[in-house]
Design an enzyme around this catalytic site. Structure first.
Site, PDB file in Angstrom:
ATOM      1  N   ASN A 106      -0.018  -0.268   8.630  1.00  0.00           N
ATOM      2  CA  ASN A 106      -1.328  -0.716   9.118  1.00  0.00           C
ATOM      3  C   ASN A 106      -1.166  -1.185  10.557  1.00  0.00           C
ATOM      4  O   ASN A 106      -0.145  -1.798  10.894  1.00  0.00           O
ATOM      5  CB  ASN A 106      -1.829  -1.883   8.256  1.00  0.00           C
ATOM      6  CG  ASN A 106      -3.220  -2.350   8.662  1.00  0.00           C
ATOM      7  OD1 ASN A 106      -4.055  -1.547   9.081  1.00  0.00           O
ATOM      8  ND2 ASN A 106      -3.463  -3.640   8.553  1.00  0.00           N
ATOM      9  N   HIS A 108      -2.889  -3.669  13.412  1.00  0.00           N
ATOM     10  CA  HIS A 108      -3.744  -4.851  13.327  1.00  0.00           C
ATOM     11  C   HIS A 108      -3.921  -5.453  14.723  1.00  0.00           C
ATOM     12  O   HIS A 108      -2.931  -5.614  15.464  1.00  0.00           O
ATOM     13  CB  HIS A 108      -3.117  -5.879  12.373  1.00  0.00           C
ATOM     14  CG  HIS A 108      -4.002  -7.055  12.138  1.00  0.00           C
ATOM     15  ND1 HIS A 108      -5.135  -6.985  11.346  1.00  0.00           N
ATOM     16  CD2 HIS A 108      -3.969  -8.315  12.631  1.00  0.00           C
ATOM     17  CE1 HIS A 108      -5.728  -8.159  11.348  1.00  0.00           C
ATOM     18  NE2 HIS A 108      -5.046  -8.978  12.119  1.00  0.00           N
ATOM     19  N   SER A 135      -0.178  -5.691  16.326  1.00  0.00           N
ATOM     20  CA  SER A 135       0.956  -5.562  15.403  1.00  0.00           C
ATOM     21  C   SER A 135       0.872  -4.253  14.627  1.00  0.00           C
ATOM     22  O   SER A 135      -0.215  -3.762  14.342  1.00  0.00           O
ATOM     23  CB  SER A 135       0.962  -6.707  14.373  1.00  0.00           C
ATOM     24  OG  SER A 135       0.938  -7.970  14.998  1.00  0.00           O
ATOM     25  N   ASP A 140       1.838  -4.486   2.342  1.00  0.00           N
ATOM     26  CA  ASP A 140       2.243  -4.952   1.010  1.00  0.00           C
ATOM     27  C   ASP A 140       0.970  -5.368   0.275  1.00  0.00           C
ATOM     28  O   ASP A 140      -0.134  -5.038   0.720  1.00  0.00           O
ATOM     29  CB  ASP A 140       3.305  -6.064   1.101  1.00  0.00           C
ATOM     30  CG  ASP A 140       2.760  -7.349   1.684  1.00  0.00           C
ATOM     31  OD1 ASP A 140       1.530  -7.439   1.930  1.00  0.00           O
ATOM     32  OD2 ASP A 140       3.558  -8.288   1.888  1.00  0.00           O
ATOM     33  N   ASP A 144      -2.495  -8.359   5.301  1.00  0.00           N
ATOM     34  CA  ASP A 144      -1.766  -8.387   6.585  1.00  0.00           C
ATOM     35  C   ASP A 144      -0.518  -9.270   6.529  1.00  0.00           C
ATOM     36  O   ASP A 144      -0.179  -9.948   7.502  1.00  0.00           O
ATOM     37  CB  ASP A 144      -2.703  -8.842   7.722  1.00  0.00           C
ATOM     38  CG  ASP A 144      -3.881  -7.901   7.881  1.00  0.00           C
ATOM     39  OD1 ASP A 144      -3.683  -6.685   7.737  1.00  0.00           O
ATOM     40  OD2 ASP A 144      -5.002  -8.376   8.141  1.00  0.00           O
TER      41      ASP A 144
HETATM   42  C1  GAR Z   1      -8.202  -1.359  15.460  1.00  0.00           C
HETATM   43  O1  GAR Z   1      -8.115  -2.417  16.386  1.00  0.00           O
HETATM   44  C2  GAR Z   1      -7.434  -1.705  14.202  1.00  0.00           C
HETATM   45  O2  GAR Z   1      -6.268  -2.415  14.424  1.00  0.00           O
HETATM   46  C3  GAR Z   1      -8.437  -2.579  13.503  1.00  0.00           C
HETATM   47  O3  GAR Z   1      -9.639  -1.864  13.633  1.00  0.00           O
HETATM   48  C4  GAR Z   1      -9.623  -1.232  14.910  1.00  0.00           C
HETATM   49  C5  GAR Z   1     -10.028   0.203  14.724  1.00  0.00           C
HETATM   50  O4  GAR Z   1     -10.434   0.769  15.929  1.00  0.00           O
HETATM   51  N1  GAR Z   1      -8.058  -2.812  12.144  1.00  0.00           N
HETATM   52  C6  GAR Z   1      -8.249  -3.980  11.545  1.00  0.00           C
HETATM   53  O5  GAR Z   1      -8.833  -4.908  12.052  1.00  0.00           O
HETATM   54  C7  GAR Z   1      -7.718  -4.039  10.134  1.00  0.00           C
HETATM   55  N2  GAR Z   1      -7.688  -5.389   9.676  1.00  0.00           N
HETATM   56  P1  GAR Z   1     -10.791   2.303  16.032  1.00  0.00           P
HETATM   57  O6  GAR Z   1     -11.675   2.646  14.820  1.00  0.00           O
HETATM   58  O7  GAR Z   1     -11.530   2.448  17.330  1.00  0.00           O
HETATM   59  O8  GAR Z   1      -9.495   3.048  16.006  1.00  0.00           O
END
Ligand code: GAR
Length: 196
Positions: A106, A108, A135, A140, A144
């Site tokens: 994932n 984050h 990150s 798991d 996160d």
């Molecule tokens: C990214 O920043 C990703 O890390 C986050 O959503 C965004 C997706 O952007 N994910 C989370 O927050 C998961 N908890 P995108 O759709 O423009 O690639």
């Protein structure tokens, strides 16, 4: 060559960056399919790159467990070496995590364990921190909480909004994910070490 299934929920800009990079002959990673839990805008990037996609909406199933089993069935069809959650905004059922982890990553938008969850950038802004980060982790069964494979600090600049900060974080996320995927493909990152 590392074959990857990417799961998204939204705009998919990080997916778009990965799809573009995966077209370079010297990048040892191929995106074999893109999955989503809704009609996500980012599925368009898969189509543009000629990558097959599938959609498995939670609302079409009686339970999260049944949804997870269908998601797994779709993923298995592609026999990926790795599954990457890239802006996938639903918690996966434990059965899915158990089958895929540690070959389940994932990205984050925070310097974990700071600001876990779905609103990491908003939470960092609200906390008034001077820096947050990006990150890449092994998923798991927690939210996160998995082992951190790569992370980097990103400063919060004067005048930042949630959107401007998130955009700068995503630039870092894309680079970290690319480095981690290359490391897995070339053997310098060994996910077996994170098997439980
Ligand atoms: C990214 O920043 C990703 O890390 C986050 O959503 C965004 C997706 O952007 N994910 C989370 O927050 C998961 N908890 P995108 O759709 O423009 O690639």
């Amino acid at each position: 060559m590392l074959s990857v299934v990417v799961l998204i929920s939204g705009g998919g800009t990080n997916l778009a960056a990965l799809l573009a990079e995966a077209e370079h002959a010297d990048f040892p990673v191929r995106v074999v399919a893109v999955g989503a839990d809704r009609e996500a805008d980012g599925l368009l990037f898969a189509e543009q790159h000629g990558v097959p996609s599938f959609t498995v909406p939670l609302s079409s199933f009686d339970s999260r467990e049944e949804w997870g089993r269908e998601l797994l069935r779709q993923i298995r069809c592609w026999r990926p070496g790795l599954v990457v959650l890239s802006g996938f905004m639903r918690l996966l059922p434990a059965e899915v995590v158990r089958e895929l982890s540690p070959r389940l990553l994932n990205t984050h938008p925070a310097y974990l364990p700071e600001f876990p969850g779905a609103h990491a950038v908003r939470d960092a802004m609200a906390a008034g921190v001077a820096e947050t980060g990006a990150s890449v982790i092994v998923v798991d069964e927690g939210v996160d909480t998995g082992p951190i494979l790569a992370q980097e600090r990103v400063p919060v600049l004067p005048g930042d909004t949630e959107d401007t900060l998130h955009e700068r974080i995503k630039v870092v996320e894309r680079r970290l994910l690319s480095e981690v995927l290359r490391g897995i493909a070339e053997g310098s990152v060994r996910l077996e070490e994170y098997a439980r």
